[in-house]
Design a protein around this motif. Structure first.
Motif, mmCIF file in Angstrom:
data_model
loop_
_atom_site.group_PDB
_atom_site.id
_atom_site.type_symbol
_atom_site.label_atom_id
_atom_site.label_comp_id
_atom_site.label_asym_id
_atom_site.label_seq_id
_atom_site.Cartn_x
_atom_site.Cartn_y
_atom_site.Cartn_z
ATOM 1 N N GLY A 22 0.770 -1.231 0.000
ATOM 2 C CA GLY A 22 0.000 0.000 0.000
ATOM 3 C C GLY A 22 0.800 1.279 0.000
ATOM 4 O O GLY A 22 0.214 2.362 0.132
ATOM 5 N N ASP A 23 2.145 1.204 -0.178
ATOM 6 C CA ASP A 23 2.940 2.434 -0.184
ATOM 7 C C ASP A 23 3.174 2.979 -1.579
ATOM 8 O O ASP A 23 3.918 3.939 -1.767
ATOM 9 N N ARG A 24 2.556 2.360 -2.584
ATOM 10 C CA ARG A 24 2.623 2.773 -3.986
ATOM 11 C C ARG A 24 4.001 2.563 -4.604
ATOM 12 O O ARG A 24 4.295 3.114 -5.670
ATOM 13 N N ILE A 25 4.818 1.768 -3.963
ATOM 14 C CA ILE A 25 6.116 1.383 -4.506
ATOM 15 C C ILE A 25 6.049 -0.108 -4.827
ATOM 16 O O ILE A 25 5.711 -0.903 -3.935
ATOM 17 N N PRO A 26 6.344 -0.515 -6.048
ATOM 18 C CA PRO A 26 6.228 -1.942 -6.388
ATOM 19 C C PRO A 26 7.119 -2.817 -5.512
ATOM 20 O O PRO A 26 8.264 -2.468 -5.210
ATOM 21 N N ASP A 27 6.570 -3.931 -5.094
ATOM 22 C CA ASP A 27 7.287 -4.923 -4.295
ATOM 23 C C ASP A 27 7.544 -6.156 -5.156
ATOM 24 O O ASP A 27 6.864 -6.384 -6.163
ATOM 25 N N ASN A 28 8.518 -6.951 -4.757
ATOM 26 C CA ASN A 28 8.817 -8.203 -5.430
ATOM 27 C C ASN A 28 8.235 -9.358 -4.628
ATOM 28 O O ASN A 28 8.482 -9.459 -3.418
ATOM 29 N N ILE A 29 7.478 -10.208 -5.301
ATOM 30 C CA ILE A 29 6.833 -11.336 -4.628
ATOM 31 C C ILE A 29 7.335 -12.621 -5.275
ATOM 32 O O ILE A 29 7.336 -12.750 -6.513
ATOM 33 N N TYR A 30 7.775 -13.551 -4.438
ATOM 34 C CA TYR A 30 8.348 -14.802 -4.908
ATOM 35 C C TYR A 30 7.664 -15.988 -4.226
ATOM 36 O O TYR A 30 7.177 -15.868 -3.101
#
Length: 238
Positions: A22-30
């Motif tokens: 929710g911080d509007r910065i893309p995260d990496n999900i693995y």
């Protein structure tokens, strides 16, 4: 003795990228896991989320962490404008059932929104053959009854089950499989996904398919609630 599994390090099995906290910065999900050298099965599967802002890694072992061909999908299921994490793992069983989980990760706090094991325990069915070429299917969760007409099935099949007067030769019960397909679909086009669940209806044996229960589930603020249910049947040649 050290086994091959113990010697192997986890690998990245599936990957997706999007804002899940929710911080509007893309995260990496693995999804990481340990593939077996002699089979396609993967063990020790873990959901790993890397915060796009800080690089910090969050690890969550999955409850059913052994299976085949895990996949990731990111989409908003709750309507809060933030992607949730949808995981599907093939069980490899004869019924082609799947292990399915949906996580919210708002503010880096994991919350399990959907668990296929819980769904399968809640949605119970009864499948009973009846006289005159009918099969009754009862859905106990929503107290709905369906009738499947077998009269168009081939005569050899019917002769094994019914006498010349359409009476059952003996009582027969079928069953409904656990989830064998769970799909995210935005039915209304508003950017919020619903779930479309498929469960196979089996007759005398698993290959004796009678149709599918199809449940549409929608987030109601607390859980995925049943929005609609249909029973789909197979057609017969003209």
């Amino acid at each position: 003795m050290v086994t091959n599994t113990q010697m192997q390090s986890p690998r990245i099995i599936a990957f997706a990228r999007g804002d899940v906290n929710g911080d509007r910065i893309p995260d990496n999900i693995y999804i990481t896991g340990v593939p077996q050298s002699d089979a396609a099965i993967i063990r020790q599967m873990t959901l790993v989320i890397q915060d796009g802002a800080t690089g910090y890694l969050y690890r969550m072992p999955l409850k059913e962490n052994m299976g085949y061909d895990p996949s990731l999908f990111l989409g908003d299921f709750t309507g809060d404008g933030v992607d949730d994490i949808f995981i599907t793992i093939q069980s490899g069983g004869s019924g082609a059932t799947t292990f399915d989980y949906i996580y919210s990760f708002i503010s880096n706090m994991p919350r399990l929104l959907f668990d296929s094991d819980l769904y399968n325990s809640q949605y119970q069915y009864e499948v009973t053959y009846q006289d005159q070429y009918k099969v009754e299917v009862i859905s106990y969760f929503n107290k709905i009854k369906y009738l499947i007409d077998l009269s168009l099935r081939d005569q050899e099949y019917l002769n094994e089950i019914y006498d010349a007067n359409g009476k059952l030769k003996m009582p027969i019960s079928g069953w409904v499989d656990p989830i064998s397909g769970l799909f995210p679909i935005d039915f209304t086009g508003n950017g919020v996904y619903e779930l479309y669940a498929f469960q196979k209806i089996a007759g005398r044996y698993h290959a004796d398919g009678l149709g599918y229960i199809q449940n549409t589930l929608k987030w109601n603020g607390q859980q995925f609630a049943l929005e609609d249910q249909t029973l789909a049947i197979y057609g017969s040649p003209l």
